[in-house]
Scaffold this motif. Sequence first.
Motif, mmCIF file in Angstrom:
data_model
loop_
_atom_site.group_PDB
_atom_site.id
_atom_site.type_symbol
_atom_site.label_atom_id
_atom_site.label_comp_id
_atom_site.label_asym_id
_atom_site.label_seq_id
_atom_site.Cartn_x
_atom_site.Cartn_y
_atom_site.Cartn_z
ATOM 1 N N PRO A 129 37.802 25.556 30.953
ATOM 2 C CA PRO A 129 38.652 25.291 29.789
ATOM 3 C C PRO A 129 39.847 24.400 30.158
ATOM 4 C CG PRO A 129 38.099 27.618 29.934
ATOM 5 C CD PRO A 129 37.624 26.998 31.210
ATOM 6 N N ASP A 130 40.151 23.454 29.291
ATOM 7 C CA ASP A 130 41.263 22.527 29.524
ATOM 8 C C ASP A 130 42.558 23.159 29.025
ATOM 9 O OD1 ASP A 130 42.837 20.372 30.082
ATOM 10 O OD2 ASP A 130 42.091 19.114 28.448
ATOM 11 N N THR A 131 42.915 24.274 29.635
ATOM 12 C CA THR A 131 44.132 25.002 29.297
ATOM 13 C C THR A 131 44.754 25.515 30.595
ATOM 14 O OG1 THR A 131 42.879 27.059 29.058
ATOM 15 C CG2 THR A 131 43.252 25.774 27.060
ATOM 16 N N VAL A 132 46.012 25.860 30.544
ATOM 17 C CA VAL A 132 46.648 26.497 31.701
ATOM 18 C C VAL A 132 46.049 27.890 31.856
ATOM 19 C CG1 VAL A 132 48.813 27.331 32.668
ATOM 20 C CG2 VAL A 132 48.764 25.166 31.404
ATOM 21 N N LYS A 133 45.591 28.182 33.041
ATOM 22 C CA LYS A 133 44.871 29.436 33.257
ATOM 23 C C LYS A 133 45.057 29.887 34.698
ATOM 24 C CE LYS A 133 40.927 26.371 33.672
ATOM 25 N NZ LYS A 133 41.746 25.208 33.232
ATOM 26 N N ASP A 134 44.866 31.163 34.910
ATOM 27 C CA ASP A 134 44.883 31.729 36.258
ATOM 28 C C ASP A 134 43.456 31.817 36.761
ATOM 29 O OD1 ASP A 134 47.597 31.974 36.063
ATOM 30 O OD2 ASP A 134 47.581 34.119 35.599
ATOM 31 N N ILE A 135 43.219 31.184 37.905
ATOM 32 C CA ILE A 135 41.889 31.159 38.506
ATOM 33 C C ILE A 135 41.899 31.967 39.793
ATOM 34 C CG2 ILE A 135 40.278 29.659 39.763
ATOM 35 C CD1 ILE A 135 40.608 27.575 37.669
ATOM 36 N N GLU A 136 40.865 32.764 39.970
ATOM 37 C CA GLU A 136 40.624 33.437 41.242
ATOM 38 C C GLU A 136 39.221 33.090 41.698
ATOM 39 O OE1 GLU A 136 41.300 37.638 41.144
ATOM 40 O OE2 GLU A 136 43.186 37.449 40.043
ATOM 41 N N ILE A 137 39.088 32.740 42.974
ATOM 42 C CA ILE A 137 37.775 32.545 43.592
ATOM 43 C C ILE A 137 37.644 33.590 44.689
ATOM 44 C CG2 ILE A 137 36.242 30.992 44.841
ATOM 45 C CD1 ILE A 137 37.765 28.644 43.615
ATOM 46 N N TRP A 138 36.828 34.599 44.430
ATOM 47 C CA TRP A 138 36.602 35.670 45.399
ATOM 48 C C TRP A 138 35.522 35.218 46.385
ATOM 49 C CZ3 TRP A 138 38.273 41.106 45.131
ATOM 50 C CH2 TRP A 138 39.313 41.295 44.221
ATOM 51 N N LEU A 139 35.848 35.285 47.662
ATOM 52 C CA LEU A 139 34.925 34.851 48.704
ATOM 53 C C LEU A 139 33.861 35.913 48.946
ATOM 54 C CD1 LEU A 139 37.553 33.416 51.233
ATOM 55 C CD2 LEU A 139 36.440 32.260 49.300
ATOM 56 N N PRO A 140 32.700 35.514 49.456
ATOM 57 C CA PRO A 140 31.631 36.487 49.702
ATOM 58 C C PRO A 140 32.111 37.631 50.590
ATOM 59 C CG PRO A 140 30.800 34.257 49.935
ATOM 60 C CD PRO A 140 32.284 34.143 49.800
ATOM 61 N N HIS A 141 31.860 38.857 50.145
ATOM 62 C CA HIS A 141 32.379 40.009 50.879
ATOM 63 C C HIS A 141 31.665 40.242 52.204
ATOM 64 C CE1 HIS A 141 29.032 41.479 48.423
ATOM 65 N NE2 HIS A 141 28.875 42.448 49.296
#
Length: 395
Positions: free
Chosen positions: A137-149
């Motif tokens: 989405p072209d909006t201000v947003k909080d992104i998290e990328i969780w790495l493989p556990h």
Amino acid sequence: MHTTEHHWITTPITDDILRGALDLERTAHGLLPHRLPAWARAQCTDGQLAMVEAQPSGVRLAFRTRATAVELDTLPTKRVYAGAPPRPDGVYDLLIDGRLTAQSTVTGGNTLAIDLATGTAESHPGPAGTLRFTDLPDTVKDIEIWLPHNETTELIALRTDAPVEPVPDRGRRVWLHHGSSISHGSDAASPTAIWPALAASLGGVELINLGLGGSAMLDPFTARTMRDTPADLISIKIGINLVNGDLMRLRAFGPAVHGFLDTIREGHPTTPLLVVSSILCPIHEDTPGPASFDFQALGAGKLRFLATGDPAERAAGKLTLGVIRDELSRIVEQRATDDPHLHYLDGRDLYGEADAAELPLPDELHPDAATHRRIGERFATLAFAADGPFADHGA
């Protein structure tokens, strides 16, 4: 390595956008997140611990951006077990404003070939790969990328098509958890589906996961790490590794638990501290360790475990899960008279006999994806409830 249809901005990967890691090691390729600090790693030469603490269970990139495309170059290290079915590539979870939005994998990478019969391992180098998420989405947003556990992951470069900034502090409490491979994630479907991550999401807290596969051994350096790590809530899940590793007898176990708790309390004298015993594991309820691979099953392409101890050896102080639960309950009850913030949870309240009948442990030791969800939901219900040990009385 990256595509050209976006105007890419490369953002250095630093502590302010990386959560859940306690140390960052600079390698020839990039940065390797560690879940134990360097001084702690130097105090143990065990290869199992070295492997699992470098697997980024609970580690995630977190940033705020308008970006519609994100790329992350990584160098994974994938495990291959001789005679066992191939393991799937590690999964990366993308969360936008706290909601799981996409998943992906990175192919290639190094390979660690492990022979369970001989206990040997060989490393083979491989190429780095690129994780790519587009059409965001072209909006201000909080992104998290969780790495493989469960897949060692060296971080090489983060690119976005809009500037990145750290996520502002939301005032959420920090939960520091230590446990075995079950807390590490074992056979969960993805990094946000391991039971501690599920419980943290339901409880509205930030997770630091010190679930260390095969290595919840009451190690003093782990206790000192927890002592020195800022946290608002702390839990330790103890039992299964001490049994299946056949590490100690009852005489040593009790004082070791006291020492572990004493050390944590040096840095966190009044922090809510929850001691959790093992979930039900039928092969070790009344039978001591050590655990062993079922090589007959392995020959048929299945990974299973056996308990090889003699139940009669309990009289000589050998540990079983039943023995450990009784001792943990006794120790917590004794200490709680002077420590009102110390609590005990029987792991069978998270996964007990009825659960085992419905959702048996596939390899006799580790829960599957559905069971991780059940354990996480139950932990959240029991721990974060209004009358639970992790209740947010300031809310």
